[in-house]
Design a protein around this motif. Structure first.
Motif, mmCIF file in Angstrom:
data_model
loop_
_atom_site.group_PDB
_atom_site.id
_atom_site.type_symbol
_atom_site.label_atom_id
_atom_site.label_comp_id
_atom_site.label_asym_id
_atom_site.label_seq_id
_atom_site.Cartn_x
_atom_site.Cartn_y
_atom_site.Cartn_z
ATOM 1 N N TYR A 604 -52.431 -28.747 -73.063
ATOM 2 C CA TYR A 604 -52.242 -29.939 -73.859
ATOM 3 C C TYR A 604 -53.193 -31.646 -73.532
ATOM 4 O O TYR A 604 -53.555 -31.909 -74.402
ATOM 5 C CB TYR A 604 -51.047 -30.431 -74.384
ATOM 6 C CG TYR A 604 -50.156 -31.508 -75.365
ATOM 7 C CD1 TYR A 604 -50.583 -31.761 -76.122
ATOM 8 C CD2 TYR A 604 -49.952 -32.627 -74.402
ATOM 9 C CE1 TYR A 604 -50.162 -32.515 -77.049
ATOM 10 C CE2 TYR A 604 -50.285 -33.771 -74.778
ATOM 11 C CZ TYR A 604 -50.220 -34.024 -76.397
ATOM 12 O OH TYR A 604 -50.108 -35.267 -77.321
ATOM 13 N N PHE A 623 -55.013 -27.147 -78.090
ATOM 14 C CA PHE A 623 -53.023 -27.693 -78.239
ATOM 15 C C PHE A 623 -52.679 -26.023 -79.289
ATOM 16 O O PHE A 623 -51.608 -25.442 -78.299
ATOM 17 C CB PHE A 623 -53.294 -28.561 -79.983
ATOM 18 C CG PHE A 623 -53.545 -29.338 -79.528
ATOM 19 C CD1 PHE A 623 -53.010 -30.101 -78.390
ATOM 20 C CD2 PHE A 623 -54.628 -30.774 -80.209
ATOM 21 C CE1 PHE A 623 -52.812 -31.788 -78.582
ATOM 22 C CE2 PHE A 623 -54.519 -31.720 -79.777
ATOM 23 C CZ PHE A 623 -53.534 -32.706 -79.460
ATOM 24 N N ALA A 626 -51.446 -24.449 -76.061
ATOM 25 C CA ALA A 626 -50.350 -25.165 -75.601
ATOM 26 C C ALA A 626 -49.350 -24.010 -76.132
ATOM 27 O O ALA A 626 -48.576 -23.750 -75.646
ATOM 28 C CB ALA A 626 -50.369 -26.372 -75.193
ATOM 29 N N HIS A 633 -43.664 -26.690 -78.151
ATOM 30 C CA HIS A 633 -44.384 -27.376 -77.294
ATOM 31 C C HIS A 633 -44.081 -28.718 -78.368
ATOM 32 O O HIS A 633 -45.303 -28.844 -79.290
ATOM 33 C CB HIS A 633 -45.399 -27.778 -76.681
ATOM 34 C CG HIS A 633 -45.763 -28.547 -75.537
ATOM 35 N ND1 HIS A 633 -46.436 -30.249 -76.346
ATOM 36 C CD2 HIS A 633 -46.398 -28.418 -74.074
ATOM 37 C CE1 HIS A 633 -46.570 -30.605 -75.120
ATOM 38 N NE2 HIS A 633 -46.580 -29.429 -74.371
ATOM 39 N N ALA A 636 -47.535 -31.314 -78.808
ATOM 40 C CA ALA A 636 -48.547 -30.822 -78.983
ATOM 41 C C ALA A 636 -48.882 -29.331 -80.516
ATOM 42 O O ALA A 636 -48.935 -29.674 -81.581
ATOM 43 C CB ALA A 636 -48.269 -29.179 -78.133
#
Length: 918
Positions: A604, A623, A626, A633, A636
């Motif tokens: 991220y 992104f 992640a 997340h 993200a």
């Protein structure tokens, strides 16, 4: 020795009932001390972590390959924690309940073992003593003590299995031996000391199963060496069994060494001061610790959860009176050893097995072969206490057989069991919370700086920084060279906004760090977490813009000491972003990713760097990476959705919407998620949906600047101008200087409400705030024209044309006004409609088709050292507090204003980064 009867249901019920009575209150205790690292902070418990990771990491979730690993390889114990998590996540009661059940199981199996050496009555007494002994509270009530409990179950099971390896006519039965080896391996995977059961099996085979005594063995060996006799067949069979056991043990040891990659854990002199002391201090202290542990078994009145640091002062001289305790202990132990090995009686065999159970399982914790990370640990006495209980029960049996002492022995025994049970029950409450645990320890010992630090940590977790500071300062007084204590003081000063004192404390801690010695590995001489002093000090001074280079130097110094110091790379990457050096920040994050590619936060952060580098495609890839590692997340999800939205690509909008919906599912109270869903709906011309999301955002945050303006804009664009007015009133109540809101309100008042006076106030206010605002100035000229004040309108348009000389429509409107002045005649309708900034005749003042991306910055997951913690959240913002406007193709002035606004917003973001970077 004659084997006693098997246990019955009544005995099992009694033992289980006693355990339940003694430990029922442990169910109401929380996660304390080592439980935090092993349970709360251990990702290996989470279902999202692959099961194979349990066999690659240590007990605390750290990869065994890392130097900071404690090398405690207990995957089966961690697996039971994971099962707890599966059923109850982080509810402490289920973990404590399972520990209590395991202790009951151990007590029952122990009763079965006792029957091999004691009569029924004495066996029951030994088992009850074991069930209630207060020394076990750390192993049973402390959740991490499950390693002892599980290991003990398989430890005893392995021993019981081995006792069945002797067949008729002294033949070898291999199935029990194979099962024993398997159970030893399982016990070792629960805790390392499980392997010591092999030694007990060997002693049992030679002195119990075969009935040899030490004199007989010496005589036989002497005759064989002189050539006067051969080894008896029974002894050869015994030798074969011992060789199999030893070979299996050696194999397990080799595997264990491979698992820890031939590295011992790194401990410091604070963990175990004697381990780094010179001769004879080291030897005298380690030998003295043996009677200390024995005394805890004999008199468990003063128990302490942490015996490190200065709890037991070092013995630096042979004249120290404590050496007398060591001498007496070894004399007593030697006398029992001689008695048990010399005589063939049942009593001597019982004493021998009791001594073996006390001594052999304690060897890994004795510091005799390798240093351990503690001075004394009550939980490691869990198995040795079995031998102690057998010894006590056997002694009681001898005394009670004499009629003179029979009643007295029963009274004393009942009193001991009852008082031990009460002590255990009372001791359990100490483990209710970290504060109660460490305060109880301070009552026993005030010379342990770690205890003062831990009380401070408990208070710090409750945000009681003033009280926490007192305990941290006391820790520095008790142990002036304790680096961690000074770091704690610095962090607390920082939390109290006393930055000068915080820096002084960090500098003191830094001065205590050993200097780098060329050719010597730095990490081997200090705890890795002490290197965080560089991170903490750098994080503190970087708040000062003039000291950013100094902070960077500290990060680089930490990296030079430990090239694999992931946290230093992460913090340095964040600093380099702040210093507007995104390319170097990218290098730092890539280095951190080399050390930990499975960290979603790092991917991220790298995405944020790519945004700074104007590389949106690479940012989106990171992104996505992640989110592959952590689909929930939150930041993200949010920021990748914004990036997709800002890209303008229609094909990405469905995925952006999906991610924003996931985000609001995780963060239902964050108005930003709803607002951006509204923006997506506006892009897709879904007006009713956009209105719904905007209203939800405003409901959660009444002063949401962007949501208020864009909702008003939405109403204006969908011919609901009158509905826009109250929304604009609300916006201007919170933000009276919102220029675009004032322009939109003035437009609606003039063109829909015909309220020329109200519109005039709006445009005049704009010019008060920004005299060079072309839109506001031109629209005020239109008001003058509507008021039929042509001369004023002319002067106003001349001034506006000076601000934007290239705007053709202003010149055209000026010509129209001058023509009207020269003709000195007016028509019923205005020659040009209410002001136009685009220069297209017949249009009205344009409603600001502007969309605001964000209204309030939100923190994102940039990993950053937060003093002694491994990770924390810093701030980095993707969405901007800005108005997104449909550009007027011929308006250069507005473009210039837009550039100025963007530049100002970048400065604002920089300030936000500085503030959130704390």
């Amino acid at each position: 020795m004659e084997k006693m009867a098997d246990i019955n249901l009544k005995e099992v019920t009694l033992i289980v009932g006693v355990v339940a009575v003694c430990y029922w209150n442990s169910l109401f205790c929380g996660f304390v001390f080592d439980d935090v690292s092993a349970i709360l902070d251990n990702k290996d418990l989470h279902p999202s972590t692959p099961l194979k990771t349990l066999f690659q990491n240590d007990f605390w979730g750290t990869p065994m390959s890392e130097e900071r690993s404690h090398k405690s390889y207990r995957p089966l114990t961690v697996l039971t924690f994971r099962l707890n998590y599966l059923f109850s996540e982080l509810t402490p009661m289920s973990y404590h309940l399972l520990n209590m059940i395991f202790h009951a199981v151990v007590s029952v199996i122990f009763l079965k073992v006792c029957r091999l050496f004691l009569n029924n009555q004495s066996s029951m007494i030994a088992s009850l003593l074991f069930a209630v002994h207060p020394i076990h509270t750390e192993a049973v009530t402390g959740v991490v003590g499950r390693a002892e409990l599980l290991s003990s179950i398989f430890f005893l099971a392995a021993f019981l299995s081995y006792t069945k390896s002797k067949g008729p006519d002294n033949s070898i039965v291999w199935t029990p031996i194979a099962l024993t080896v398997f159970l030893v391996a399982v016990a070792t995977l629960c805790k390392e000391q499980g392997i010591t059961v092999v030694g007990i099996c060997c002693v049992y085979e030679v002195f119990i199963a075969q009935g040899y005594t030490l004199p007989l063995l010496c005589t036989t060996a002497g005759q064989f060496l002189r050539g006067k006799g051969s080894i008896p067949f029974s002894m050869l069979q015994t030798l074969i069994k011992l060789i199999v056991l030893m070979f299996s043990t050696l194999l397990l040891v080799v595997i264990r060494v491979q698992v820890i990659q031939s590295q011992l854990p790194v401990f410091t002199r604070f963990d175990n001061p004697a381990a780094v002391s010179p001769t004879p201090t080291r030897q005298l202290t380690f030998n003295y610790l043996l009677p200390v542990n024995a005394w805890l078994l004999l008199n468990p009145s003063e128990l302490c959860c942490d015996w490190t640091m200065g709890t037991i002062p070092l013995i630096e001289s042979f004249l120290d009176v404590r050496n007398l305790a060591t001498f007496i202990f070894f004399c007593f132990l030697g006398a029992l050893g001689v008695f048990s090995l010399r005589y063939p009686s049942n009593s001597s065999k019982t004493v021998l097995m009791a001594l073996c159970l006390m001594a052999l399982p304690f060897i890994p914790a004795s510091n005799l072969f390798f240093p351990v990370g503690f001075v004394v640990a009550e939980r490691v006495l869990y198995v040795p206490s079995m031998g102690f209980c057998i010894l006590v029960a056997h002694g009681w049996q001898k005394i009670s057989n004499k009629s003179v002492f029979k009643k007295l022995s029963w009274v004393c025994l009942s009193l001991v069991i009852f008082t031990h049970a009460l002590k255990t029950l009372h001791r359990n409450w100490d483990w209710e919370s970290e504060y109660t645990l460490f305060m109880s320890a301070l009552k026993v010992n005030k010379n342990n700086a770690k205890l003062w630090n831990n009380v401070g940590h408990a208070l710090e977790n409750e945000k009681n920084f003033e009280r926490a500071l007192k305990y941290f300062l006391q820790a520095t007084h008790v142990q002036p060279d304790d680096i961690g204590a000074h770091m704690n003081v610095g962090r607390t000063y920082k939390n109290l906004n006393r930055t000068k004192e915080a820096e002084e404390s960090y500098m003191t801690a830094k001065s205590l760090m050993p200097q780098i010695i060329p050719g010597k590995k730095y990490a081997a001489r200090i705890a890795p977490n002490h290197l965080n002093v560089y991170i903490n000090l750098a994080n503190l001074i970087r708040a000062n813009e003039s000291r950013l280079e100094e902070a960077d130097q500290l990060y680089r110094q930490a990296i030079s000491m430990r090239p694999d110091f992931k946290q230093a790379y992460i913090s340095r990457g964040e600093l380099l972003l702040k210093m507007n050096k995104p390319a170097k920040a990218k290098e730092a994050y890539l280095k951190a990713l080399e050390l930990d590619r499975n960290n979603a936060d790092l991917w991220y952060n790298l995405a944020i760097v790519h945004i700074e580098l104007k590389e949106p495609n690479d940012a989106l890839k990171n992104f996505n990476h992640a989110l592959e590692l952590n689909p929930k997340h939150k930041l993200a999800l949010f920021n990748s959705a914004i990036l997709m939205q800002e890209s303008g690509e229609v094909r990405l909008r469905p995925e952006a919407r999906k991610r924003l919906l996931s985000y609001i599912n995780e963060e239902p109270q964050d108005a930003n998620g709803y607002f951006n869903l509204g923006m997506l709906a506006m892009d897709d011309k879904k007006d009713s949906e956009a209105e719904m999301w905007m209203k939800k955002a405003i409901k959660l945050q009444a002063d949401f600047r962007s949501a208020l303006f864009n909702l008003a804009l939405l109403y204006s664009q969908t011919a609901k101008e009158l509905m826009a007015l109250p929304v604009l009133e609300e916006l201007l109540k919170y933000y009276p200087d919102h220029i675009k809101g004032l322009i939109l309100k003035g437009d609606i008042l003039m063109n829909q409400k015909k309220d020329i006076r109200g519109a005039k106030k709006c445009f005049e206010k704009i010019l008060e705030m920004d005299p060079s605002n072309v839109q506001g100035k031109h629209n005020l000229c239109v008001v003058y024209f509507e008021e039929k004040d042509l001369l004023k309108a002319e002067r106003c348009l001349v001034e506006t044309l000076a601000l934007a000389p290239h705007e053709e429509y202003i010149q055209r409107h000026l010509n129209i006004v001058r023509d009207k002045i020269s003709s000195s005649s007016f028509v019923e309708q205005p020659i040009f409609p209410a002001g136009k900034t685009s220069g297209v005749e017949g249009d009205k003042i344009p409603t600001e088709n502007v969309k605001e991306i964000k209204s309030e910055p939100r923190p994102t997951q940039i990993i950053k050292t937060n003093d002694n913690k491994s990770q924390s959240k810093a701030s980095k913002q993707l969405g901007k507090n800005t108005d997104k406007e449909i550009p007027h193709k011929t308006t250069k002035e507005i473009k210039e204003i837009e550039k100025k606004r963007v530049a100002a917003l970048k400065r604002l973001e920089e300030i936000e980064r500085i503030l959130n970077g704390e």
